[in-house]
Structures are given as C-alpha cells and as structure tokens.
Design an enzyme around this catalytic site. Structure first.
Site, PDB file in Angstrom:
ATOM      1  N   LYS A 143       0.775  -1.225   0.004  1.00 28.73           N
ATOM      2  CA  LYS A 143      -0.030   0.202  -0.026  1.00 28.73           C
ATOM      3  C   LYS A 143       0.917   1.272   0.123  1.00 28.73           C
ATOM      4  CE  LYS A 143      -4.427   0.799   0.255  1.00 28.73           C
ATOM      5  NZ  LYS A 143      -5.491  -0.122  -0.162  1.00 28.73           N
ATOM      6  N   GLY A 153     -18.021   8.006  -2.770  1.00 34.43           N
ATOM      7  CA  GLY A 153     -16.904   7.706  -3.617  1.00 34.43           C
ATOM      8  C   GLY A 153     -17.208   6.791  -4.758  1.00 34.43           C
ATOM      9  N   ASN A 154     -16.088   6.193  -5.211  1.00 37.23           N
ATOM     10  CA  ASN A 154     -16.366   5.448  -6.645  1.00 37.23           C
ATOM     11  C   ASN A 154     -17.132   4.330  -5.944  1.00 37.23           C
ATOM     12  OD1 ASN A 154     -14.886   2.797  -7.276  1.00 37.23           O
ATOM     13  ND2 ASN A 154     -15.279   3.962  -9.289  1.00 37.23           N
ATOM     14  N   GLY A 201     -20.082   7.458   3.084  1.00 39.83           N
ATOM     15  CA  GLY A 201     -19.079   7.773   1.702  1.00 39.83           C
ATOM     16  C   GLY A 201     -19.960   7.678   0.314  1.00 39.83           C
TER      17      GLY A 201
END
Ligand code: GLU
Length: 428
Positions: free
Chosen positions: A107, A221-222, A219
């Site tokens: 990551k 987002g995508n 959330g």
C-alpha cells in the site's frame, strides 16, 4: 484513519494475532506475518503553481509478496499515517489471498489534500512519487493502484513517469488506468459491484430478498456509487448516504425515506464524492448531521469511507433493525466492536473479502496488459462475479462448518494460503 483511541495497524495486528492463535502458527511465521517486510518513507518536493515548493511526506509499504508481486493502492489523504499504510498493506495480503489471486500485499500513501491542489500540482506530485520509488515498483515487484482520493488520471501520470524513467512500455506497473490506456473495462465499477456480489451471496444464504431490504451508506466515492447502483438494481432501497462537504469541512447525511435516486445523487457530486448540499435540498433530500448514517432504521449498513467508523460508541447508536454490516471500506470496524455486533446478531461481511472486487479486477487488468488483448466489459464482470461469489461461498461454508464469524473464516482461508506460500518458499 488513525484516531486517538484506534490505530488501524494495531487493529490489523489484533485481528491477525487472534487467528494465528486459532491456527496455532509457530512464532517465526507469526513474527513474519504480523508486520510489513519492507517500508519506504520518503518526501516529494513539488513545485507549486505560485512558484513556491511544498514537500509532501509519502510512503510505500510492502507487507508480504510470497504469493506474487505486492499489490495495493496509493491513497492521498491529509490524515494519512505510516500505521494506516501498514494496516492497509497487511489487509491487501489477506485480500489477494482470500480471492486466490497470485499477488501479495502492499500500500502507498501521501499526506496531502488533493482538494487543495491544482491539476498541474497533482500531476507533479504523482510524477514525484514515482521518481522517488521507481526502482522499487514494477510489474514483477510491486504494483500500485487507486485508493481513497486517487483516480485513473493519477495512475496514468504515474505510469507515464515510470515508462520515461525505465525507457519502455510497462503498462503492468500500475492498475486502475483509464480504459484505452491499458485500463480494463469494468475496473471503475469493480470494487462497488464486488461488494454487492458478496452481499448477494449473504442475502441468499440468509433468505432475505434484496428487494425487501434497505441500506444506509457512509461515503459516496467510487466504491459507494457503484455498490449503490448495483444494490438498487437488485431492488434494494438506499435510504441515506453520508459524505464529506469540503466547504463546511464536515460531513452530512442525505436522506430520502422513499429511496435515494442514485443517478440523481451522482449527477450532483464532485470527483471526490462530495454531494452539492444546495442541489440535494432542492431535490427533496433531508440534510442531517454526517454521523446519522449509522442511526438509520435499515437492514444493511454499508461503511464505504475510512477506517474506525464502527466503534462501541457508534454500535450503541445503531437501530435494532440492522442485520448486516457490509464493509466496503478497509478496516471500518474496530476489533472491540466485532464482539458487540456478534452479541446483537449483526452479521459482518468482512472488508478484505467484501471489497476485494477492485484488486481482482486489477489482476484482470494486469493479465490483459500482459496479453495486450482486452476483454469486453461483460467478460470482465462475469469473471469478477464468479471470483467474488466463489470466495464468499468458501468463506461462508467454513464459517458455518467451524462456527466462526465471517471475518475469522476469511482470515483462516487467507492466512493459511499465505502461510503455505512462505513455508514452500522456505522463508520460515
Ligand atoms: N485500493 C483498492 C483496495 O484497497 C484496490 C487495490 C488494487 O487494485 O490494487 O483494494
């Protein structure tokens, strides 16, 4: 996200330690797997548009690459910490293993707020990241991808910088690229769709038709967008969505009890997943405080933002109607909440299984790049559904068989696969 009380790396280690105990792993294997193998901490000087220079702190951490090159996203976030990246790299190892793709865990992260950077500054930051790291990443070493607040354009700048430095075309160096530039059809949808493929398996097992269920998201987002789209296609009703408002520097929950129209909400959100408050109000959405997403009377809660959102405190605010927590985010539930949720009979669909659709499709992207032959969207999504459904079925079967939580069952499968790899290689 690291808070005063919760550190994601310590959470990831706690989860690992308890399953290592269950599996009776020897001490050498435990020591190897409970922390990352390699860490790079570096700074990126970026020339800003006004002529000044800003220096950003960045990380790339490899947890384990016994099953294949390290794999995992790069996050841009003002609250990024080394321990968050460590935890996320560790969860990537388990994620790739539970869906049985030949990749390890890694990551990356940069402490920055892309809201405050122009496009040109973001490009220089992406290129700077690769300039500091290019010897350490690559198709057979470590393969980054998007994560929170990074996107296909960022990946493409990074690929371009890598190719310039290496003198050739290496589309397998990074995934989540735009379609037509080495990206895979379906990659944009993959994480969110993957979440719902696993949820579908769980709902079938629980004999709960999706059309009779309601959900609340944290959330937008995508991941949340595509999960919400597929969930509503299955007939489910999204009652509420919470997201960050940059202007007010806090989050809001947008609620429509009759059901949110996902296309409508998408049409009024920006690229970072923030919904335009005024437009939402005009469209008849109630605007509630950000943390109210968790108090909604729904069957399914879908945290799709950051770590440490479901804590003993927030568990206490949940409606008794909640039956499932579908962890679209990485590490949204703290270890001390798992026991509370179990006592309330809330089933947790664990993050590294539930959100593995993104990396599974990243793997398909690498395969297509290697062949230089790209599949149709139908083919990609069919393979994705197959992988996710099978992974869920195997985890659920083990959970029922051995009376484990889905999280522990997913860990048992993933850790066993990684342990086999490190032992076969003779590392321990
Ligand atoms: N950042 C995503 C995750 O946490 C995707 C990783 C990838 O595609 O490599 O799973």
């Amino acid at each position: 996200m690291e808070t005063e009380t919760y550190n994601p790396f310590l959470n990831a280690q706690k989860q690992f330690d308890s399953v290592a105990e269950l599996l009776n792993l020897d001490s050498g294997t435990r020591e190897l797997l409970r922390r990352p193998m390699k860490e790079q901490h570096f700074t990126i000087p970026v020339k800003m548009d006004d002529g000044t220079t800003q220096v950003f702190q960045a990380y790339r951490i490899k947890h384990n690459d016994a099953r294949g090159p390290a794999k995992g996203g790069i996050r841009f976030h003002p609250q990024e910490t080394a321990d968050t990246v460590r935890a996320l790299s560790m969860w990537m190892t388990w994620k790739c293993a539970v869906v049985d793709i030949p990749l390890g865990g890694g990551k990356g992260g940069v402490i920055c707020d892309p809201h405050n950077l122009t496009k040109a500054e973001q490009e220089r930051l992406c290129r700077g990241y690769v300039r500091q790291l290019y010897g350490q990443i690559g198709p057979v070493l470590d393969v980054p991808a998007p994560d929170v607040m990074t996107n296909g354009q960022h990946m493409l700048w990074m690929m371009d910088e890598y190719e310039k430095l290496m003198g050739g075309h290496f589309p397998g160096v990074i995934t989540g690229k735009p379609v037509g530039m080495g990206g895979s059809l379906g990659r944009t949808e993959a994480t969110g769709y993957g979440v719902i493929y696993t949820l579908k398996g769980l709902l079938e097992y629980m004999n709960l038709p999706a059309a009779n269920t309601t959900a609340s998201f944290q959330g937008f987002g995508n991941v949340a967008e595509y999960a919400a789209r597929m969930y509503t296609e299955l007939g489910g009703t999204v009652i509420a969505v919470s997201c960050w408002d940059q202007e007010d520097a806090k989050s809001y929950t947008y609620r429509k009890l009759a059901g949110c129209d996902i296309d409508e909400l998408v049409s009024i959100k920006n690229t970072f997943g923030s919904i335009d408050k005024n437009k939402a109000q005009d469209l008849g959405y109630e605007i509630l405080p950000g943390d109210e997403w968790i108090c909604q009377e729904v069957d399914i809660l879908i945290p799709a933002a950051l770590e440490n959102q479901i804590t003993p405190d927030t568990c206490a605010q949940m409606s008794p109607k909640v039956k499932i927590i579908c962890e679209a985010a990485n590490g949204p539930t703290t270890p001390d909440s798992d026991a509370i949720l179990q006592s309330k009979n809330v089933v947790v669909l664990p993050d590294f299984l539930c959100n593995a659709g993104g990396v599974t499709c990243s793997y398909f992207e690498q395969v297509q790049c290697n062949m230089n032959y790209f599949w149709s969207k139908e083919e990609v999504l069919e393979k994705l559904e197959y992988s996710m459904t099978n992974a869920f079925a195997a985890v659920n079967e083990l959970a029922q068989d051995k009376k484990l939580s889905l999280r522990d069952a997913a860990y048992v499968i993933a850790i066993n696969r990684v342990v086999d790899a490190v032992k076969l290689r003779g590392w321990v």
